[in-house]
Scaffold this active site. Structure first.
Site, PDB file in Angstrom:
ATOM      1  N   ASP A 199      29.930 -17.140  98.284  1.00  0.00           N
ATOM      2  CA  ASP A 199      30.893 -16.497  97.180  1.00  0.00           C
ATOM      3  C   ASP A 199      31.816 -17.283  96.433  1.00  0.00           C
ATOM      4  OD1 ASP A 199      31.979 -13.795  96.632  1.00  0.00           O
ATOM      5  OD2 ASP A 199      33.404 -14.297  97.630  1.00  0.00           O
ATOM      6  N   MET A 280      37.067  -8.442  95.573  1.00  0.00           N
ATOM      7  CA  MET A 280      37.332  -8.189  94.283  1.00  0.00           C
ATOM      8  C   MET A 280      36.972  -9.498  93.413  1.00  0.00           C
ATOM      9  SD  MET A 280      38.383  -5.392  93.821  1.00  0.00           S
ATOM     10  CE  MET A 280      38.917  -5.528  92.325  1.00  0.00           C
ATOM     11  N   ARG A 281      36.506 -10.655  94.156  1.00  0.00           N
ATOM     12  CA  ARG A 281      36.172 -11.816  93.461  1.00  0.00           C
ATOM     13  C   ARG A 281      35.154 -11.607  92.250  1.00  0.00           C
ATOM     14  NH1 ARG A 281      35.966 -15.230  97.358  1.00  0.00           N
ATOM     15  NH2 ARG A 281      37.949 -16.273  96.988  1.00  0.00           N
ATOM     16  N   ALA A 282      34.178 -10.723  92.724  1.00  0.00           N
ATOM     17  CA  ALA A 282      32.896 -10.398  91.591  1.00  0.00           C
ATOM     18  C   ALA A 282      33.566  -9.676  90.404  1.00  0.00           C
ATOM     19  CB  ALA A 282      31.802  -9.579  92.428  1.00  0.00           C
TER      20      ALA A 282
END
Length: 705
Positions: A199, A280-282
């Protein structure tokens, strides 16, 4: 190690053949380092490393404080820099560094080394920077990142999350900034990455060798030309390199002025929600990537095509739910989502007119669907990416080891099986599917090992609970403070101690002996004979092996698989770290014929003998999945017993998973386990959540014996 300064020019980025997605992903990170780096997945020999190393020559130079080992920026130096505080003085202009992290690097090499002896005796923080300090404001490149030791992965995760590296030894702490562009390459056949590290990579691309003969010819020609005359080859591509370098600089200048409208942001959020990515990183990475794509195309508005391309680069590796899932994205679903949540923002220009000045085919240097490079066949718009400056038709008699057009990576081919009626086929039946995997009980290897860090068996490791102290062998690891003080205390008067400080010598230092867990080699020996061929029974067996494969992945084991049926045994999967390959072999495993149990055990003995020579510290665990019957070959029962005793005589830890079913049971699997001096468990007992399961491990069985 840090890339060396030598006279051999780097292979030009613009001379790389094909691999559009990889080059685009790298260039987007050059435009906006906030995108978060690139993970390059692909088969061996596809020039992944060549393309990554070539990127460093295109990166803009950086200004650093003169003499600072931590690359502080003159206009905003790190207030906690170990070389600070910095005074106004000389400013160095230097190329962006690309630092390579070797797979076998030590912790001290990565984060830096602190001189504990001077810290204790003089109170001086004598710190030697590591690779994280070298990579600050540059590129950190990890080749074969999936083979990196777990403790180094943890350190990378911490540094990537905090933008700083901390080195602590018994209360003495050093901190320095460590913000870098993380680029990794890997071959999925050698194992997957932990989800936490996966990720951290902003983008991911899949690369494979081109199947087009003309493109392969171009790769070879350029590689040979570069090898014959690196300087001359680089000179022939200098104009294209300069053009691309200037375009990167222009895109960087334009980037702050790019507008991410509400419509594009809604599409980003809807896409991430539709594909059920975690966290929420995406969303953030997609937003940054789409903005960088617009700047790269010379536009100040983010269009739907930018959002689509950003999704294809940022989401596939975030879709995996277990290690058997192949990364990927359903492009039809992506198109439906973008269409459903599309719509122009108020005040934006050109979004309603695809051929307008800011549309895909107008405006800046390129829009979103350009003709393919090198005069190749026109591709579907959904696979196209903004064209690079060097992608004009150009005659080049050269030919380097360059990348190729991206293709979807093929799954590992299943081993060839004997045809119906062929020798050894023995009435082969079609492969059946596996039941759903479940959480298994941990199976341990007895004793205390010294293998690679993992999560299965007890071992002496660099990380874990402290169990004692010893004199250091080579560089000091984790200091055992109490033992060090105890060793130094008797000599204080003889050393002339007069103050409160302790006089410590090198011979006094003691390092902690720690006990943690190691990864093992789990070798599966699976009975695929006719006695296992009942569909429901074999489905349950495959489900159990699949569950054990998943457990091996989580515990950082290597795995191998042997199957036996008909008249012999086959090494279906040589020892590897890729559980995906194991799952693929298992899925296509047919059944039928007699039960050559002895052949399976003897093949296991040979495989373990070879692996012991390759890596003596990695201890094996043999998992035999069978009902215990032996019907193949001459004297099948006696030969199987002798083969089992051969394995037991070499101290091989064994578990027999008893697959016998029905009201009448012969207990043959239990007899096999006794010959192996191992443990026998039923499929029900293998489940961690089974009420009737017994707490049995290999070590417990050895103690009972």
């Amino acid at each position: 190690m840090t890339t060396a300064h030598n006279t051999t020019p780097q292979y030009p980025f613009t001379a790389v053949v094909g691999m559009d997605d990889l080059r685009l992903a790298l260039l987007l990170n050059a435009v906006s380092p906030a995108v978060g780096g690139v993970l390059v997945r692909g088969e061996k020999g596809t020039a992944k490393s060549t393309a990554v190393r070539a990127l460093s020559a295109l990166m803009p130079h950086v200004d650093v404080v003169g003499g600072c080992r931590f690359a502080c920026a003159p206009d905003a130096p790190d207030p906690g820099c170990p070389d600070g505080p910095h005074e106004t003085g000389a400013v160095e202009d230097r190329p962006t560094r690309m630092v390579e992290l070797p797979v076998g690097a030590s912790e001290d090499r990565l984060v830096g080394a602190l001189d504990i002896e001077r810290a204790l005796s003089e109170g001086v923080k004598a710190f030697e920077p590591g690779l994280l300090a070298d990579a600050h404001r540059g590129i950190l490149y990890v080749d074969e990142v999936n083979l990196l030791h777990d403790h180094l992965v943890d350190l990378l995760l911490d540094a990537a999350a905090m933008g700083a590296s901390y080195v602590e030894r018994e209360g003495v702490s050093v901190r320095h900034a460590a913000r870098f562009l993380l680029v990794g390459t890997m071959n999925p056949e050698e194992g997957e990455l932990r989800p936490q590290l996966l990720d951290r990579f902003g983008l991911t691309v899949e690369v494979a060798a081109s199947r087009e003969p003309d493109q392969r010819v171009s790769v070879v020609r350029r590689r040979l030309a570069y090898d014959a005359d690196p300087a001359g080859f680089a000179a022939r591509w200098a104009a294209e390199e300069d053009e691309l370098r200037h375009r990167i600089a222009a895109a960087r200048e334009l980037l702050p002025g790019v507008t991410l409208g509400d419509a594009a942001l809604r599409q980003i959020a809807a896409t991430c929600a539709a594909f059920e990515v975690d966290g929420m990183r995406a969303d953030i990475v997609m937003a940054r990537t789409a903005t960088a794509l617009a700047a790269w195309a010379g536009r100040t508005d983010v269009l739907e095509e930018d959002v689509r391309q950003a999704a294809l680069l940022a989401l596939p590796h975030r879709r995996r739910r277990n290690p058997f899932d192949a990364p990927g994205l359903d492009e039809d679903k992506l198109d439906r989502t973008l269409e459903e949540f599309g719509g122009a923002d108020e005040g934006t220009d050109g979004e309603d007119d695809p051929d307008g000045p800011d549309g895909p085919d107008g405006g800046g240097p390129e829009g979103g669907g350009q003709p393919p490079q090198d005069g190749g066949p026109e591709e579907s718009p959904r696979t196209e990416s903004p064209e690079l400056p060097h992608q004009q038709e150009r005659e080049a008699p050269e030919g380097p080891e360059a990348p190729e057009a991206p293709e979807r990576q093929e799954q590992p081919a299943a081993p060839e099986q004997p045809q119906e009626g062929a020798p050894g086929a023995g009435g082969q039946k079609a492969a059946v599917g596996a039941t759903e995997p479940f959480r298994t009980r941990r199976l341990d290897v007895p004793g205390l090992g010294e293998g690679a860090d993992g999560r299965r068996s007890r071992a002496r490791t660099a990380h874990g609970r402290t169990t004692g102290a010893r004199r250091p062998h080579g560089a000091l690891g984790k200091l055992h403070l109490a033992a060090t003080v105890q060793a130094a205390a008797p000599h204080q008067r003889a050393r002339g101690r007069s103050g409160r400080g302790l006089v410590v010598r090198r011979d006094d230092l003691r390092e902690a002996v720690r006990e943690g867990r190691e990864g093992n080699l789990v070798l599966f020996v699976v009975d695929a004979s006719g006695s296992m061929a009942a569909r429901k029974r074999m489905s349950a067996v495959k489900g159990a092996v699949l569950s054990l494969l998943l457990d091996a992945y989580q515990r950082r084991d290597k795995i191998g698989m042997i199957t036996f049926r008909g008249t012999g045994a086959e090494l279906a999967l040589p020892p590897t770290s890729s559980v995906e390959a194991g799952a693929a072999r298992l899925e296509q495993l047919p059944t039928g014929g007699r039960t050559p149990l002895s052949e399976g055990l003897l093949r296991a003995h040979e495989v373990l003998r070879v692996e012991r020579m390759r890596d003596a510290s990695r201890r094996p665990l043999l998992v035999v999945v069978t009902d215990g019957r032996a019907t193949g070959g001459p004297e099948p029962v006696g030969r199987a017993a002798r083969a089992a005793r051969l394995l037991a005589g070499e101290g091989t830890a064994s578990v027999v998973v008893d697959c016998e079913a029905g009201p009448v049971r012969l207990g043959l699997a239990g007899e096999l386990a006794r010959e192996l001096q191992g443990t026998a468990i039923t499929l029900d007992e293998l489940r961690a959540d089974s009420v009737s399961a017994l707490v049995r491990t290999v070590q417990g069985n050895r103690k009972a014996a």
